[in-house]
Design an enzyme around this catalytic site. Structure first.
Site, PDB file in Angstrom:
ATOM      1  N   GLY A  47      70.928  52.027  24.157  1.00 57.86           N
ATOM      2  CA  GLY A  47      70.129  50.918  24.677  1.00 57.86           C
ATOM      3  C   GLY A  47      68.636  51.168  24.821  1.00 57.86           C
ATOM      4  O   GLY A  47      67.857  50.215  24.880  1.00 57.86           O
ATOM      5  N   ASP A 106      72.092  49.985  36.577  1.00 60.88           N
ATOM      6  CA  ASP A 106      72.951  48.910  37.078  1.00 60.88           C
ATOM      7  C   ASP A 106      73.713  49.449  38.294  1.00 60.88           C
ATOM      8  O   ASP A 106      73.163  49.494  39.388  1.00 60.88           O
ATOM      9  CB  ASP A 106      73.871  48.495  35.923  1.00 60.88           C
ATOM     10  CG  ASP A 106      74.740  47.296  36.215  1.00 60.88           C
ATOM     11  OD1 ASP A 106      74.254  46.351  36.839  1.00 60.88           O
ATOM     12  OD2 ASP A 106      75.912  47.295  35.818  1.00 60.88           O
ATOM     13  N   LYS A 134      68.663  46.698  38.300  1.00 63.50           N
ATOM     14  CA  LYS A 134      69.417  45.647  39.016  1.00 63.50           C
ATOM     15  C   LYS A 134      69.821  46.231  40.362  1.00 63.50           C
ATOM     16  O   LYS A 134      70.966  46.685  40.526  1.00 63.50           O
ATOM     17  CB  LYS A 134      70.683  45.277  38.233  1.00 63.50           C
ATOM     18  CG  LYS A 134      70.471  44.655  36.878  1.00 63.50           C
ATOM     19  CD  LYS A 134      71.823  44.138  36.380  1.00 63.50           C
ATOM     20  CE  LYS A 134      71.967  44.201  34.893  1.00 63.50           C
ATOM     21  NZ  LYS A 134      73.335  43.912  34.438  1.00 63.50           N
ATOM     22  N   PHE A 155      73.897  39.591  33.149  1.00 61.46           N
ATOM     23  CA  PHE A 155      74.092  40.447  31.976  1.00 61.46           C
ATOM     24  C   PHE A 155      73.027  40.094  30.944  1.00 61.46           C
ATOM     25  O   PHE A 155      72.916  38.954  30.515  1.00 61.46           O
ATOM     26  CB  PHE A 155      75.499  40.276  31.398  1.00 61.46           C
ATOM     27  CG  PHE A 155      75.859  41.407  30.476  1.00 61.46           C
ATOM     28  CD1 PHE A 155      76.341  42.611  30.983  1.00 61.46           C
ATOM     29  CD2 PHE A 155      75.655  41.293  29.105  1.00 61.46           C
ATOM     30  CE1 PHE A 155      76.632  43.679  30.142  1.00 61.46           C
ATOM     31  CE2 PHE A 155      75.950  42.354  28.254  1.00 61.46           C
ATOM     32  CZ  PHE A 155      76.436  43.547  28.770  1.00 61.46           C
ATOM     33  N   VAL A 156      72.235  41.086  30.570  1.00 65.39           N
ATOM     34  CA  VAL A 156      71.099  40.824  29.681  1.00 65.39           C
ATOM     35  C   VAL A 156      71.259  41.526  28.338  1.00 65.39           C
ATOM     36  O   VAL A 156      71.982  42.523  28.221  1.00 65.39           O
ATOM     37  CB  VAL A 156      69.761  41.245  30.339  1.00 65.39           C
ATOM     38  CG1 VAL A 156      69.456  40.402  31.561  1.00 65.39           C
ATOM     39  CG2 VAL A 156      69.757  42.731  30.695  1.00 65.39           C
ATOM     40  N   ASP A 162      72.410  45.619  24.229  1.00 62.37           N
ATOM     41  CA  ASP A 162      73.428  44.857  23.501  1.00 62.37           C
ATOM     42  C   ASP A 162      74.475  44.199  24.384  1.00 62.37           C
ATOM     43  O   ASP A 162      74.676  44.570  25.536  1.00 62.37           O
ATOM     44  CB  ASP A 162      74.190  45.790  22.554  1.00 62.37           C
ATOM     45  CG  ASP A 162      75.142  46.723  23.328  1.00 62.37           C
ATOM     46  OD1 ASP A 162      74.671  47.402  24.261  1.00 62.37           O
ATOM     47  OD2 ASP A 162      76.351  46.739  23.016  1.00 62.37           O
ATOM     48  N   ARG A 168      70.721  43.515  19.899  1.00 66.85           N
ATOM     49  CA  ARG A 168      69.743  44.574  20.184  1.00 66.85           C
ATOM     50  C   ARG A 168      68.398  44.253  19.557  1.00 66.85           C
ATOM     51  O   ARG A 168      67.358  44.708  20.018  1.00 66.85           O
ATOM     52  CB  ARG A 168      70.221  45.920  19.615  1.00 66.85           C
ATOM     53  CG  ARG A 168      71.434  46.506  20.305  1.00 66.85           C
ATOM     54  CD  ARG A 168      71.622  47.942  19.827  1.00 66.85           C
ATOM     55  NE  ARG A 168      72.947  48.472  20.121  1.00 66.85           N
ATOM     56  CZ  ARG A 168      73.298  49.053  21.278  1.00 66.85           C
ATOM     57  NH1 ARG A 168      72.431  49.161  22.254  1.00 66.85           N
ATOM     58  NH2 ARG A 168      74.516  49.519  21.446  1.00 66.85           N
TER      59      ARG A 168
HETATM   60  P1  IMP Z   1      75.322  51.913  35.210  1.00 61.81           P
HETATM   61  O1  IMP Z   1      75.985  53.239  34.984  1.00 61.81           O
HETATM   62  O2  IMP Z   1      76.236  50.907  35.809  1.00 61.81           O
HETATM   63  O3  IMP Z   1      74.006  52.018  35.954  1.00 61.81           O
HETATM   64  O4  IMP Z   1      75.047  51.301  33.797  1.00 61.81           O
HETATM   65  C1  IMP Z   1      74.089  51.750  32.968  1.00 61.81           C
HETATM   66  C2  IMP Z   1      74.340  51.295  31.556  1.00 61.81           C
HETATM   67  O5  IMP Z   1      75.177  50.145  31.477  1.00 61.81           O
HETATM   68  C3  IMP Z   1      73.034  50.874  30.942  1.00 61.81           C
HETATM   69  O6  IMP Z   1      72.356  51.978  30.396  1.00 61.81           O
HETATM   70  C4  IMP Z   1      73.504  49.890  29.890  1.00 61.81           C
HETATM   71  O7  IMP Z   1      73.876  50.573  28.714  1.00 61.81           O
HETATM   72  C5  IMP Z   1      74.727  49.260  30.487  1.00 61.81           C
HETATM   73  N1  IMP Z   1      74.364  47.965  31.097  1.00 61.81           N
HETATM   74  C6  IMP Z   1      74.171  47.692  32.402  1.00 61.81           C
HETATM   75  N2  IMP Z   1      73.826  46.407  32.595  1.00 61.81           N
HETATM   76  C7  IMP Z   1      73.779  45.860  31.359  1.00 61.81           C
HETATM   77  C8  IMP Z   1      73.423  44.548  30.892  1.00 61.81           C
HETATM   78  O8  IMP Z   1      73.074  43.624  31.641  1.00 61.81           O
HETATM   79  N3  IMP Z   1      73.476  44.378  29.540  1.00 61.81           N
HETATM   80  C9  IMP Z   1      73.848  45.365  28.671  1.00 61.81           C
HETATM   81  N4  IMP Z   1      74.156  46.598  29.066  1.00 61.81           N
HETATM   82  C10 IMP Z   1      74.124  46.843  30.405  1.00 61.81           C
END
Ligand code: IMP
Length: 182
Positions: A47, A106, A134, A155-156, A162, A168
């Site tokens: 990403g 996230d 977020k 969700f973005v 992606d 992407r």
């Molecule tokens: P975390 O471990 O929950 O903080 O998630 C991190 C990863 O989840 C990010 O690096 C993204 O690859 C994916 N992710 C989190 N939110 C989104 C979203 O809104 N769109 C797409 N991928 C996301």
């Protein structure tokens, strides 16, 4: 669960706003690490690939680039919370200044896991930069020292990010709106 295709994308952050923020982020990062012999910029795949490409071109610090791939959401829009390393760094980071670059923080599980893994390799300084944050979704107490934009719980996609490997290549960041879900 199969990825859905019945959705629209509503623009949230324009390409112009992203470019302006990337430039100011680079100034903050240069100032924080100065003076540095070299800054190892670690992109979390996949990403962050567009963000890191733009960010390193704005940095004035001497940079090296490396990549690490952690498991992601797969085809889902929900975090699995389990983080696995799919591709490790190519180089060593002991004694180096290191900046981990993530697309989105996230729940925080990915960043927490990666920072812990890299801290064990004894870098001189270790910080993180996330394009998007977020905060309302956080499950682990962690934050990146540098953040591009705080966004709501949505969700973005776009600018490298992606949904089920699609979108992407959008130049801006948009919110995925599944049809029939208000
Ligand atoms: P975390 O471990 O929950 O903080 O998630 C991190 C990863 O989840 C990010 O690096 C993204 O690859 C994916 N992710 C989190 N939110 C989104 C979203 O809104 N769109 C797409 N991928 C996301």
């Amino acid at each position: 669960m199969a990825a859905r295709t019945d959705y629209d994308i509503v623009e949230l952050i324009s390409a112009k706003a992203i470019a302006a923020r990337v430039e100011t982020l680079a100034r903050e990062i240069d100032a924080f690490f100065a003076p540095t012999e070299k800054l190892v910029v670690v992109g979390l795949l996949r990403g962050s690939f567009i963000f890191i490409a733009d960010l390193v071109r704005e940095l004035e610090s001497p940079v090296e680039v490396d990549f690490l791939e952690a498991s992601s959401y797969g085809d889902s829009t929900v975090s699995s919370r389990e983080v696995r390393i799919l591709k490790d760094l190519s180089g060593k980071i002991e004694g180096c200044d290191v900046l981990v670059v993530e697309d989105i923080v996230d729940t925080g599980h990915t960043l927490a896991h990666v920072l812990k893994l890299l801290a064990a390799r004894r870098p001189r300084r270790l910080e993180a930069c996330a394009l998007l944050d977020k905060p309302s979704r956080r499950e682990v107490e962690i934050s990146a020292r540098f953040t591009g934009f705080e966004i709501p719980d949505a969700f973005v996609v776009g600018y490298g990010i992606d949904y089920a490997q699609r979108n992407r290549n959008l130049p801006h960041i948009g919110v995925v709106r599944f049809r029939g879900e208000g």
